[in-house]
Design an enzyme around this catalytic site. Sequence first.
Site, PDB file in Angstrom:
ATOM      1  N   HIS A 171      47.110  -7.850 -10.534  1.00  0.00           N
ATOM      2  CA  HIS A 171      45.934  -7.806 -11.399  1.00  0.00           C
ATOM      3  C   HIS A 171      46.370  -7.759 -12.872  1.00  0.00           C
ATOM      4  CE1 HIS A 171      43.612  -7.061  -7.811  1.00  0.00           C
ATOM      5  NE2 HIS A 171      42.496  -6.812  -8.488  1.00  0.00           N
TER       6      HIS A 171
ATOM      7  N   GLN B 191      11.639 -13.725  17.940  1.00  0.00           N
ATOM      8  CA  GLN B 191      12.299 -15.013  18.118  1.00  0.00           C
ATOM      9  C   GLN B 191      12.209 -15.877  16.860  1.00  0.00           C
ATOM     10  OE1 GLN B 191       9.788 -13.819  19.930  1.00  0.00           O
ATOM     11  NE2 GLN B 191       8.240 -15.363  20.441  1.00  0.00           N
TER      12      GLN B 191
ATOM     13  N   GLU C 176       2.425   3.232   2.693  1.00  0.00           N
ATOM     14  CA  GLU C 176       2.375   1.852   2.188  1.00  0.00           C
ATOM     15  C   GLU C 176       1.363   1.739   1.050  1.00  0.00           C
ATOM     16  OE1 GLU C 176       1.457  -2.649   3.901  1.00  0.00           O
ATOM     17  OE2 GLU C 176       0.624  -0.897   4.909  1.00  0.00           O
ATOM     18  N   HIS C 177       0.147   2.189   1.293  1.00  0.00           N
ATOM     19  CA  HIS C 177      -0.906   2.199   0.275  1.00  0.00           C
ATOM     20  C   HIS C 177      -1.310   3.642   0.008  1.00  0.00           C
ATOM     21  CE1 HIS C 177      -1.555  -1.575   2.678  1.00  0.00           C
ATOM     22  NE2 HIS C 177      -1.521  -2.108   1.470  1.00  0.00           N
TER      23      HIS C 177
ATOM     24  N   TYR D  81       7.766 -15.062   7.234  1.00  0.00           N
ATOM     25  CA  TYR D  81       7.028 -14.810   8.465  1.00  0.00           C
ATOM     26  C   TYR D  81       5.596 -14.427   8.124  1.00  0.00           C
ATOM     27  CZ  TYR D  81       5.758 -13.280  13.103  1.00  0.00           C
ATOM     28  OH  TYR D  81       5.136 -13.171  14.314  1.00  0.00           O
TER      29      TYR D  81
ATOM     30  N   ASN E  33       4.856  -7.295  13.239  1.00  0.00           N
ATOM     31  CA  ASN E  33       4.706  -6.192  14.187  1.00  0.00           C
ATOM     32  C   ASN E  33       6.053  -5.475  14.358  1.00  0.00           C
ATOM     33  OD1 ASN E  33       6.312  -7.611  16.049  1.00  0.00           O
ATOM     34  ND2 ASN E  33       4.543  -8.503  17.063  1.00  0.00           N
TER      35      ASN E  33
ATOM     36  N   ASP F 193      -4.939  -6.090  -0.793  1.00  0.00           N
ATOM     37  CA  ASP F 193      -4.690  -6.937   0.366  1.00  0.00           C
ATOM     38  C   ASP F 193      -4.973  -8.405   0.077  1.00  0.00           C
ATOM     39  OD1 ASP F 193      -3.944  -4.812   1.958  1.00  0.00           O
ATOM     40  OD2 ASP F 193      -5.927  -4.546   2.842  1.00  0.00           O
TER      41      ASP F 193
ATOM     42  N   GLN G  41      -7.905  -0.065   7.118  1.00  0.00           N
ATOM     43  CA  GLN G  41      -6.490  -0.237   7.415  1.00  0.00           C
ATOM     44  C   GLN G  41      -6.168  -0.014   8.888  1.00  0.00           C
ATOM     45  OE1 GLN G  41      -4.274  -1.601   5.201  1.00  0.00           O
ATOM     46  NE2 GLN G  41      -6.225  -1.888   4.164  1.00  0.00           N
TER      47      GLN G  41
ATOM     48  N   HIS H  79      -6.277  -3.484  11.889  1.00  0.00           N
ATOM     49  CA  HIS H  79      -5.371  -4.608  12.092  1.00  0.00           C
ATOM     50  C   HIS H  79      -5.090  -4.868  13.563  1.00  0.00           C
ATOM     51  CE1 HIS H  79      -4.455  -5.813   8.000  1.00  0.00           C
ATOM     52  NE2 HIS H  79      -4.473  -4.535   7.670  1.00  0.00           N
TER      53      HIS H  79
ATOM     54  N   SER I  58       0.276  -1.622   9.151  1.00  0.00           N
ATOM     55  CA  SER I  58      -0.323  -1.144   7.905  1.00  0.00           C
ATOM     56  C   SER I  58      -0.557   0.364   7.878  1.00  0.00           C
ATOM     57  CB  SER I  58      -1.648  -1.867   7.673  1.00  0.00           C
ATOM     58  OG  SER I  58      -2.106  -1.632   6.358  1.00  0.00           O
TER      59      SER I  58
ATOM     60  N   GLU J 135      46.134   2.015  -9.940  1.00  0.00           N
ATOM     61  CA  GLU J 135      45.763   1.513  -8.617  1.00  0.00           C
ATOM     62  C   GLU J 135      46.921   0.807  -7.911  1.00  0.00           C
ATOM     63  OE1 GLU J 135      42.234  -0.841  -9.091  1.00  0.00           O
ATOM     64  OE2 GLU J 135      41.006   0.878  -9.702  1.00  0.00           O
TER      65      GLU J 135
END
Length: 442
Positions: free
Chosen positions: A421, A191, A328-329, A129, A214, A362, A259, A262, A237, A416
């Site tokens: 097994h 979607q 994030e940063h 995406y 987003n 970035d 930052q 955005h 961000s 077990e």
Amino acid sequence: MNVIRHTDANFTERLQQLAAPSSLFDPVIEERARAIVEDVKIRGDAALLELTERFDRAKLTVEQLTVTQAEFLSAAFKADDSLRAAVASASKNIEAFSKKALRKNWSAKNAHGAKVGEKFDPFQRVGIYIPGGTAPLMSTALMTITLARVAGCKEIVVCTPCGPTGEINPGLLYAARLAGATEVYRLGGAQAIAAMAYGTATIKRVQKIFGPGNPYVVAAKRLLFGQVAIDLLPGPSEVLVLADETANSKFATADLLAQAEHGSGHERVWLVTTSGKLLKEVEKEIGLQLPKLSRRDFIQKDLEKNGWLILVKNLDEAIKLTNQLAPEHCEIMARGASKVAEKIVTAGAIFLGSYSPTALGDYVAGPSHTLPTGGAGASFAGLTVDQFQRRTSVVEYDRTSLKKGLTALQKFADVEGLDAHKRSAEIRVEGAKAKTKAGRKI
């Protein structure tokens, strides 16, 4: 911006505001995203067309969802020399960094003398995406698609929103194609994530979905985890500048503003400093720098809601708060920046010193800028090329090594209560004593 100081009577309470849940976990957004995801699951392409018209104001036909070869060629013709040079420069660093990080097959002998190891194969079909919105993120195309190509993914599906006329920014298309996209669809939002996860008549489902977006995109990824593999939760961000009195206030201010521009309204920026003088200088610098920026309205809105200037007692407190926020940063503008960085254990990416602005990460430094946000950095790392590889363990025993491992295997099976097994191993050892009609052991 919001200002808090350790001398404030309600300092502790206000710090709790900073760690409040981000937009990644907004229940209203999640429910809206759930409705979109279910609609796409049930109605497929018809839902995609209606949702695209509703959210992007673009009235498309099913055939128009797919970007054509002619559009790719047109985008390439529109790319001027300076854009080509910029894309090439960034691509070189991203590709080199990614090749260093690829996982390689290995094998070794275990304590029984058997061969064990791992092999790493690329996902055959991945979905990526690329946000559109108010800014065409060519850099995101490079920092996701390139990794898929380096990993060896054969089918690289890209979804990105279009404008009201159905157009996609030609620079973004050029970057996506150059990076290695094999299919591109003009489709955005929750979607798009649903379409890649479930598949429709037009878009075949993928094995794993990557890329930032987003809050609705991130919510859809969370909801679809398990239906499809998901990379991480990279949402709006964030940047945190950890600074002492040696920091340059102009530099720190510029990075906070960068930052916040955005435009989603959910970006978060923090200055955490031990210097009251620096805090006041940054506050003043915001007033000087902000009016000169083209996206000042977006920035102003975000600073009022999610911008914080924080004065702490000492460096230890600054480090503690930074790890709590898991930004994030994280930019470190302080004495002994590399030593400070050793104690930062939750950031998506760290930028050391006065000449390493987040913008380098970035665009051109090399590591992917797709990073965890909203506190997810405490649990997730940023996007790396090995996330486009499937890990498979490989085990190969022979009769001798099987015998060596049999006693322990029998004990586990007995405890077990899984006698089938145990029998599956014993039958092989017994069979080794038998002979074929030709007199050979089997």
